[in-house]
Scaffold this motif. Sequence first.
Motif, PDB file in Angstrom:
ATOM      1  N   THR A  88       0.806  -1.219   0.000  1.00 45.25           N
ATOM      2  CA  THR A  88       0.000   0.000   0.000  1.00 45.25           C
ATOM      3  C   THR A  88       0.843   1.275   0.000  1.00 45.25           C
ATOM      4  N   GLU A  89       2.110   1.177   0.371  1.00 46.68           N
ATOM      5  CA  GLU A  89       2.983   2.353   0.375  1.00 46.68           C
ATOM      6  C   GLU A  89       3.743   2.498  -0.931  1.00 46.68           C
ATOM      7  N   THR A  90       4.463   1.462  -1.344  1.00 48.02           N
ATOM      8  CA  THR A  90       5.290   1.554  -2.556  1.00 48.02           C
ATOM      9  C   THR A  90       4.473   1.381  -3.828  1.00 48.02           C
ATOM     10  N   ARG A  91       3.274   0.773  -3.708  1.00 46.25           N
ATOM     11  CA  ARG A  91       2.366   0.481  -4.818  1.00 46.25           C
ATOM     12  C   ARG A  91       2.885  -0.614  -5.748  1.00 46.25           C
ATOM     13  N   GLU A  92       3.971  -1.278  -5.380  1.00 45.02           N
ATOM     14  CA  GLU A  92       4.444  -2.422  -6.165  1.00 45.02           C
ATOM     15  C   GLU A  92       3.461  -3.577  -6.005  1.00 45.02           C
ATOM     16  N   ALA A  93       3.213  -4.287  -7.104  1.00 44.44           N
ATOM     17  CA  ALA A  93       2.171  -5.310  -7.089  1.00 44.44           C
ATOM     18  C   ALA A  93       2.592  -6.575  -7.820  1.00 44.44           C
ATOM     19  N   VAL A  94       1.914  -7.675  -7.464  1.00 41.65           N
ATOM     20  CA  VAL A  94       2.109  -8.986  -8.081  1.00 41.65           C
ATOM     21  C   VAL A  94       0.735  -9.521  -8.470  1.00 41.65           C
ATOM     22  N   LEU A  95       0.656 -10.175  -9.625  1.00 41.61           N
ATOM     23  CA  LEU A  95      -0.587 -10.784 -10.084  1.00 41.61           C
ATOM     24  C   LEU A  95      -0.368 -12.290 -10.228  1.00 41.61           C
ATOM     25  N   ILE A  96      -1.265 -13.080  -9.637  1.00 39.15           N
ATOM     26  CA  ILE A  96      -1.150 -14.539  -9.657  1.00 39.15           C
ATOM     27  C   ILE A  96      -2.233 -15.127 -10.558  1.00 39.15           C
ATOM     28  N   ASP A  97      -1.819 -15.988 -11.500  1.00 36.32           N
ATOM     29  CA  ASP A  97      -2.716 -16.732 -12.394  1.00 36.32           C
ATOM     30  C   ASP A  97      -3.673 -15.838 -13.182  1.00 36.32           C
ATOM     31  N   PRO A  98      -3.148 -14.887 -13.959  1.00 39.61           N
ATOM     32  CA  PRO A  98      -4.023 -14.067 -14.812  1.00 39.61           C
ATOM     33  C   PRO A  98      -4.535 -14.873 -16.005  1.00 39.61           C
ATOM     34  N   VAL A  99      -5.727 -14.531 -16.482  1.00 36.63           N
ATOM     35  CA  VAL A  99      -6.405 -15.260 -17.560  1.00 36.63           C
ATOM     36  C   VAL A  99      -6.579 -14.343 -18.768  1.00 36.63           C
ATOM     37  N   LEU A 100      -6.388 -14.910 -19.959  1.00 37.32           N
ATOM     38  CA  LEU A 100      -6.458 -14.131 -21.192  1.00 37.32           C
ATOM     39  C   LEU A 100      -7.768 -13.362 -21.317  1.00 37.32           C
ATOM     40  N   GLU A 101      -8.885 -13.997 -21.038  1.00 40.84           N
ATOM     41  CA  GLU A 101     -10.190 -13.362 -21.219  1.00 40.84           C
ATOM     42  C   GLU A 101     -10.417 -12.165 -20.306  1.00 40.84           C
ATOM     43  N   THR A 102      -9.683 -12.072 -19.225  1.00 43.58           N
ATOM     44  CA  THR A 102      -9.886 -10.959 -18.285  1.00 43.58           C
ATOM     45  C   THR A 102      -8.701  -9.993 -18.283  1.00 43.58           C
ATOM     46  N   LEU A 103      -7.943  -9.997 -19.356  1.00 42.85           N
ATOM     47  CA  LEU A 103      -6.785  -9.102 -19.459  1.00 42.85           C
ATOM     48  C   LEU A 103      -7.192  -7.648 -19.276  1.00 42.85           C
ATOM     49  N   ASN A 104      -8.206  -7.188 -19.993  1.00 40.58           N
ATOM     50  CA  ASN A 104      -8.608  -5.778 -19.911  1.00 40.58           C
ATOM     51  C   ASN A 104      -9.099  -5.416 -18.518  1.00 40.58           C
ATOM     52  N   ARG A 105      -9.862  -6.312 -17.901  1.00 35.29           N
ATOM     53  CA  ARG A 105     -10.339  -6.067 -16.542  1.00 35.29           C
ATOM     54  C   ARG A 105      -9.170  -5.887 -15.582  1.00 35.29           C
ATOM     55  N   ASP A 106      -8.198  -6.780 -15.663  1.00 37.32           N
ATOM     56  CA  ASP A 106      -7.064  -6.734 -14.742  1.00 37.32           C
ATOM     57  C   ASP A 106      -6.204  -5.497 -14.971  1.00 37.32           C
ATOM     58  N   MET A 107      -5.977  -5.152 -16.240  1.00 39.09           N
ATOM     59  CA  MET A 107      -5.186  -3.957 -16.549  1.00 39.09           C
ATOM     60  C   MET A 107      -5.887  -2.700 -16.043  1.00 39.09           C
TER      61      MET A 107
END
Length: 297
Positions: A88-107
Amino acid sequence: MCSVIRRTKPVQLARALRFRVNSEGSCYAPADNRHVSPGLRCSALPLIPGLTAAGRAYCTRMARTEGLLFRQLFERESCTYTYLLADTETREAVLIDPVLETLNRDMKLVKELGLNLTVAVNTHCHADHITSTGLMKKQLFGLKSAICKHSGAAADVLLKEGDKITFGRHCLVARETPGHTDGCMTLVTGDESMAFTGDALLVRGCGRTDFQQGCSKKLYESVHSKIFTLPDSCLIYPAHDYQGQTVSTVGEERKFNPRLTKTLGEFVDIMNNLNLPRPNKIDVAVPANLVCGLHDV
């Protein structure tokens, strides 16, 4: 309690999704006896239009790590959970198991929350959906893909036992948990309060072992030595669920999982007699996921 999590009233989710998905080919080995029992829930439930209120009730207990932003996201077709974690401070993030169909949602979510997504990691080479990591890398400069080195898949970071994915003050520690596939990993937060188990351990279930280097004995040993040795209170977040269940705990699965509470011999016999249909997308998903989701997409 993380500041981004709000308390919610206990709810119940529908069985309708289970009926639709389990009639198709999936990577999921459904439990013989899925009891409706109290568990743990995330405030970001997979809200699916048309589902009626029926199924499992959840309490409001949540991720407890201070300064950790956490989102649990859902893809309807493959019933895949994608997890977003950030400092929450540095805003660095990790994404686990992203799916092609939800690419736009996640971005869109990453942009809305003002996050710097540094790593997109897959818990294994999935057979039921295509990962979005390759296309995501084309849109986010500096983003790195990660997967277990034993998966046979290409990625910027090939993880092995004990490796850490750091984001700000937080980290995910890789634990090799083969059995569903040779390249399965469980990702555990540094304080061991959360474990992202992929298909190795599901809520009251586990991944199937009849293809992709699957081995029931390996899976049984992986879960008992690498996951069930975590604190009882450690929250279990699986890669899939077909009944609307979002989260469990190590203690809960050690006590109630209808497969993994059996002896090794009983477990192997159960897994050898599931007779599940072949996953519908396996011939497309596996080749694509071996090259970061960029094959014929």
